[in-house]
Structure formats: structure tokens, C-alpha cells
Design an enzyme around this catalytic site. Structure first.
Site, PDB file in Angstrom:
ATOM      1  N   SER A 285      30.973 -13.592  24.862  1.00 46.70           N
ATOM      2  CA  SER A 285      30.323 -12.288  25.028  1.00 46.70           C
ATOM      3  C   SER A 285      29.305 -12.361  26.159  1.00 46.70           C
ATOM      4  O   SER A 285      28.970 -13.443  26.646  1.00 46.70           O
ATOM      5  CB  SER A 285      29.602 -11.907  23.738  1.00 46.70           C
ATOM      6  OG  SER A 285      28.408 -12.655  23.638  1.00 46.70           O
ATOM      7  N   LYS A 286      28.791 -11.184  26.536  1.00 48.23           N
ATOM      8  CA  LYS A 286      27.836 -11.197  27.642  1.00 48.23           C
ATOM      9  C   LYS A 286      26.550 -11.921  27.255  1.00 48.23           C
ATOM     10  O   LYS A 286      25.867 -12.482  28.093  1.00 48.23           O
ATOM     11  CB  LYS A 286      27.583  -9.797  28.184  1.00 48.23           C
ATOM     12  CG  LYS A 286      27.019  -8.794  27.226  1.00 48.23           C
ATOM     13  CD  LYS A 286      26.866  -7.459  27.963  1.00 48.23           C
ATOM     14  CE  LYS A 286      26.190  -6.433  27.066  1.00 48.23           C
ATOM     15  NZ  LYS A 286      26.049  -5.147  27.736  1.00 48.23           N
ATOM     16  N   ARG A 287      26.253 -11.924  25.963  1.00 48.07           N
ATOM     17  CA  ARG A 287      25.055 -12.655  25.500  1.00 48.07           C
ATOM     18  C   ARG A 287      25.214 -14.173  25.740  1.00 48.07           C
ATOM     19  O   ARG A 287      24.247 -14.859  26.030  1.00 48.07           O
ATOM     20  CB  ARG A 287      24.799 -12.453  24.014  1.00 48.07           C
ATOM     21  CG  ARG A 287      24.797 -11.039  23.575  1.00 48.07           C
ATOM     22  CD  ARG A 287      23.376 -10.453  23.479  1.00 48.07           C
ATOM     23  NE  ARG A 287      23.495  -9.016  23.542  1.00 48.07           N
ATOM     24  CZ  ARG A 287      22.913  -8.224  24.432  1.00 48.07           C
ATOM     25  NH1 ARG A 287      22.111  -8.719  25.329  1.00 48.07           N
ATOM     26  NH2 ARG A 287      23.115  -6.929  24.425  1.00 48.07           N
ATOM     27  N   GLY A 289      26.713 -15.557  28.166  1.00 46.99           N
ATOM     28  CA  GLY A 289      26.447 -15.800  29.575  1.00 46.99           C
ATOM     29  C   GLY A 289      24.948 -15.886  29.811  1.00 46.99           C
ATOM     30  O   GLY A 289      24.458 -16.767  30.514  1.00 46.99           O
ATOM     31  N   ASP A 290      24.244 -14.968  29.174  1.00 45.62           N
ATOM     32  CA  ASP A 290      22.794 -14.926  29.288  1.00 45.62           C
ATOM     33  C   ASP A 290      22.185 -16.236  28.790  1.00 45.62           C
ATOM     34  O   ASP A 290      21.338 -16.841  29.452  1.00 45.62           O
ATOM     35  CB  ASP A 290      22.304 -13.786  28.380  1.00 45.62           C
ATOM     36  CG  ASP A 290      21.283 -12.936  29.093  1.00 45.62           C
ATOM     37  OD1 ASP A 290      21.158 -13.104  30.314  1.00 45.62           O
ATOM     38  OD2 ASP A 290      20.618 -12.132  28.411  1.00 45.62           O
TER      39      ASP A 290
END
Ligand code: GLU
Length: 536
Positions: A285-287, A289-290
């Protein structure tokens, strides 16, 4: 339907069939990538586009981009333009689409609504669909009352609900005249049967029809849902293969039934595995990546609602070739050890039966590796203009010859072109010297030797890499010195560091004047460090 796919819950059994899959002959391959403009394209979406594009290239087919924008509530400003730009950067340009044109357009679903209305009329007429007037509140109450059981609008419940199957024609007409909200639902067959399809990746997949609910096909606003629009468009756009993410597998039985209801042959389905987090636990998920410090989007995404910017591979310095190659290998393999592919090379070997069934774990280190390989593989010349642009953005104006000289020296040592821009001693004399290294490598006569060397270098008429090397070698031979005694101190004086490219190449790049002044300044700074050390 955006539920996660749970094989057991849905009564789906999958097994790869041994031997040849009974797929239709590959004539007129037409595939589509059909994103909804509800946000940026996740790298999983780019991989879907990539596999579609490769499949089309491999079979001399057509790659179509269709924008599925019928869900107005989830529309995000700028998302469609983002999708187009991201695909263009990746080199995954569609053969047909909103920008490319084509004879199956329009390629935005919001511009095809009359087709969906005609399709709904057909289904209603054939008894494959019905109108329903139950309000969202009424349906919610039924769901709540049934808890913890899961209530659904299906063959077992529709006979007790407010729809055109239970109400008389007059009542239906009256409700419509009053303007009562009305949706059209699919009439799932009552008798429980197995719905079978051959997925080009998973093999034979069987679904039990009695677990399906009567999905809404047309909403009260007159717009189609994903299921209807998707099937109608795939048919009208003559799509031969539907290659999409695994999250759409639970929708496949409804789609098969819809094709049957229309009397159309359905395309071949191929459901791609998920891209998993680096830990392997769950979908990337994009989280993630963060948290992990890597992008999950192809290019920067500026969220118009929150104002946040999500990083993209492009802006992090990846080349599109490296990014695409990394995605290629996330879920596919050529059956041998090869890992490095251009798009053209991949198209020559790509086939759906080498796509894996299980999730593909994303590895950020591997992404770096692909980037380094592609940067080097393309050779210095390919990066001259991009490097010039990177340097100019940092206020350094190197001409093309300088860029090429730097690339010749540095390409094997970096992963990104920005690594070159971040190597400060390439641009200016070092501001700092590694004091520990100086103490370790400097003997009492080292500075004097380097000064003598400087006098020799000053005498050179031609200051090429070869000339500097020849001068250096002669200098060492005359004094019976080893390379190590002088070369490393020479490097430290010019760069402040103990590692880097050939110092002969670097001297030639700097030129005679700059080399000599760096050497003189470096030696002065190093002497200062040494005297401090001695004094302390
Ligand atoms: N619009 C769907 C999506 O956003 C398309 C799914 C499909 O390819 O059928 O992914």
C-alpha cells in the site's frame, strides 16, 4: 465490488491445468487497461498496464486504454491526466484511447452512457434483470437485522423485496411516476450451478452461482455500475483477453453470467497476482512506501484534496526502463535466469503462462539493482542530456563534453544520475578532508612528494588522462616508489576522500590549472590537519 478476494468465502476453487490451456487462437488480440480515475496509478496498476501492453506486442495485437469514470462520487481531479502521463513516461502508450483515438471510442465510459442504457433495456426485456425500489435505509435495516449472518439481495430474498418481480406493473409505473429512486439489478439464476472459467494464469476456476448476489447494474442516477459498463465495453471494443488484478476475480462469475445473458462470447480472463509488501504480509500500500522510504507511484502525485505530494519513481531518479523492468519481474519470469529486459525484449518472451499465481513480494533493494543495471547498460552517451539537465537544475553548467567525461568516469559507481550531482568534489574543490584517512596515509615526505609531482604535471603540454598517467608512472619509477604511496594521497588531496574514479581521468576532466590549484589547496588543508593532530 471492491472486496478482497477470499477463495474459501467465495467458493472458488482454482487449479492450473496440466498441458495446454484451451485458449482461443491468438487472432486479433485486443487487450485493455481500464483504470478508474479515482486517484493516482499505483505501481500494481502500472504492472497490469505493462502485462497488457506486452501481451499485445507479443501477439501483434492492440493495447487500449479505457477510462472507467462512471463512479462520479469517487472522481478525482487530475487522475486521468496522471494516468496518461505515467503510462507515457513508462513507454506504455496505448494504441487506442482517449488521446490516441481509435474506432472503438469514445474511450471514456462517461461518454458511452447510451450504450449502457441499450444494454440494460435488453437485459430487462430478456428477464435477466429487474428494477428495484428498496431504499438504502431499508436495505441497511435488513442487513442489521440479519447480523451476524450476512444478508444479501439474491435469489433467496428478492421475492420478498420491493422490485418489479414482486410488484405489479401498475405499481412499478406509479413508483416511477412519483420519481422513486430505482436501480436495475442482475437476476442471478435461481438454480445453484457451477460457473467455470479457464483463467489463463490460474487454470480452471469454479464458482458456485448460489453465493452470488443480485448486483446493481444501473444506479438510480442512470449511470451503469462497473460490472455492466465493463462487460458491455469489453464486448463492443472486441476485447479478446481481460488481463487485470486478482482483486477482480470475484467479479468474474457475474461477468460470465452477463456475457451469457447478452448472448455474447466472453473474453479470456487472466487475473494477475497481488504485489505484496516487502515483508510478504499483505498487499503493498502507499503507507508501506511511506514507512519504507520507497515510492509506490510511477510519478509524483499531488493530491488535490489533501495537498500532499506522494513520491514517484521518476522524480526519485529512476529511468523508466529500470522501473518497467522491475515491474516486469514482479510476478513473471522468462523460465530461465535472465532478469534484464527492455520492453521489446520482454515482448519477445512474454506469455501469460509464466505469470505466477501467488503474490509477488516487492523488494526495494532489487528496485535499486534494476536501476543501477539499466543506468550502466545504456552506456554514458545515453545520459549526457539528462545529466546536463540534472546539473543545470543544481546551478552547474557542464557542457556535453564535460557530462560525457563525468559519465565515463562515474557510471559504474552510481545508481542514479543524482548520485553524480551529489558528489560534491566533482563540482568544487573539497571543503573537507577525511582526517582519519589523512593521518593513516600521510608520511612525513608525502606532501613533498605531491609537490614534486605537481611540478612535473605543470610541465605537461597536453593534459589528457594518458599523459597524466604517463607522467605519474615516470615520476614513481624515477624515485622507485610504489603506486599506493602517491596515488591515494593524490586522490585525497583532490577529492577529500579515499575512493572514486580513476584520478588520471579526473585530473584530465579538471584540466591542468584546476588540478594544480586543487592539489596546492588540498595539501595546505591537509598540512593544517596534520599539524593540529601533532599539536593535540
Ligand atoms: N476500473 C477497474 C479498475 O479500476 C477495471 C477492472 C478491470 O480491468 O476489469 O481496476
Amino acid at each position: 465490488m471492491r472486496r478482497r478476494f477470499h477463495e474459501r468465502n467465495l467458493g472458488i476453487e482454482g487449479r492450473r491445468m496440466s498441458g495446454e490451456l484451451p485458449l482461443p487462437a491468438m487472432t486479433d488480440v485486443r487487450v485493455r487497461f481500464a483504470p478508474s480515475p479515482t486517484g493516482p496509478l499505483h505501481m500494481g496498476g502500472v504492472r497490469t498496464a505493462l502485462y497488457n501492453k506486452l501481451f499485445a506486442m507479443a501477439h501483434g495485437g492492440t493495447f487500449i486504454l479505457r477510462i472507467e469514470d462512471t463512479d462520479q462520487g469517487r472522481f478525482v481531479e487530475g487522475a486521468e491526466a496522471y494516468i496518461e502521463e505515467a503510462l507515457a513516461w513508462c513507454g506504455l502508450t496505448p494504441d487506442e484511447g482517449v488521446r490516441s483515438g481509435g474506432d472503438c471510442g469514445p474511450y471514456r465510459q462517461s461518454e458511452r452512457t447510451s450504450l449502457y442504457r441499450d444494454a440494460i433495456a435488453q437485459l430487462l426485456e430478456r428477464g435477466w434483470a429487474y428494477e428495484a425500489f428498496d431504499t438504502p435505509d431499508e436495505l441497511d435495516a435488513l442487513r442489521k437485522a440479519a447480523e451476524p449472518e450476512v444478508w444479501q439481495y439474491d435469489a433467496s430474498t428478492r421475492g420478498t423485496l420491493k422490485n418489479s418481480l414482486t410488484l405489479g406493473a401498475e405499481e412499478v409505473a406509479a413508483l416511477k411516476a412519483q420519481g422513486a429512486p430505482c436501480v436495475v439489478r442482475f437476476k442471478t439464476p435461481e438454480t445453484a450451478t457451477d460457473i467455470q472459467l479457464v483463467d489463463a494464469i490460474r487454470g480452471e476456476v469454479t464458482f458456485q452461482s448460489n453465493i452470488l448476489d443480485d448486483k446493481v447494474l444501473m444506479k438510480a442516477d442512470g449511470l451503469p455500475t462497473y460490472h455492466l459498463a465493463n462487460v458491455v465495453d469489453d464486448h463492443h471494443m472486441r476485447i479478446s483477453h481481460v488481463i487485470r488484478g486478482e482483486e477482480w476475480l470475484p467479479s468474474a462469475p457475474l461477468h460470465v453470467l452477463l456475457y451469457r445473458a447478452f448472448g455474447w462470447e466472453h473474453p479470456v480472463f487472466a487475473h494477475l497476482p497481488l504485489i505484496l509488501k516487502p515483508t510478504g504480509n499483505g498487499k503493498l500500500s502507499k503507507r508501506d512506501g511511506d514507512a519504507g522510504g520507497f515510492p509506490v507511484f510511477p510519478i509524483d502525485w499531488h493530491d488535490p484534496t489533501s495537498g500532499d505530494t506522494w513520491p514517484g519513481y521518476r522524480e526519485q531518479g529512476y529511468t523508466p526502463e529500470a522501473f518497467v523492468n522491475m515491474l516486469l519481474m514482479l510476478g513473471w519470469n522468462p523460465g530461465d535466469e535472465r532478469e534484464l529486459f527492455s520492453l521489446q525484449e520482454a515482448a519477445q518472451t512474454f506469455s501469460l503462462d509464466r505469470v505466477v499465481k501467488s503474490g509477488a513480494r516487492f523488494n526495494p533493494d532489487k528496485a535499486h539493482w534494476f536501476q543501477a543495471q539499466h543506468l550502466r547498460g545504456a552506456g554514458p552517451q545515453a545520459h549526457v542530456m539528462p545529466l546536463q539537465a540534472v546539473m543545470a537544475s543544481r546551478g552547474v553548467n557542464w557542457d556535453q563534453a564535460q557530462c560525457l567525461a563525468v559519465l565515463d568516469m562515474m557510471l559504474e559507481r552510481v545508481t542514479f544520475l543524482t548520485d553524480i550531482a551529489n558528489t560534491s568534489w566533482l563540482v568544487a574543490a573539497p571543503a573537507q578532508f577525511d582526517a582519519k584517512l589523512v593521518r593513516k596515509k600521510w608520511k612525513d615526505d608525502t606532501s613533498r612528494l605531491l609537490k614534486d609531482l605537481a611540478s612535473e604535471l605543470q610541465r605537461l603540454d597536453i593534459f589528457s588522462s594518458d599523459a597524466v598517467e604517463a607522467c605519474f608512472t615516470a615520476f614513481l619509477e624515477a624515485r622507485e616508489l610504489g603506486f599506493g604511496q602517491v596515488l591515494l594521497p593524490f586522490r585525497i588531496a583532490l577529492t577529500g576522500e579515499g575512493g572514486g574514479p580513476s584520478m588520471f581521468d579526473f585530473s584530465a576532466f579538471l584540466g591542468q590549472e584546476a588540478t594544480l590549484s586543487r592539489l596546492a589547496d588540498g595539501l595546505a588543508a591537509i598540512e593544517a590537519i596534520r599539524s593540529q593532530t601533532e599539536g593535540s
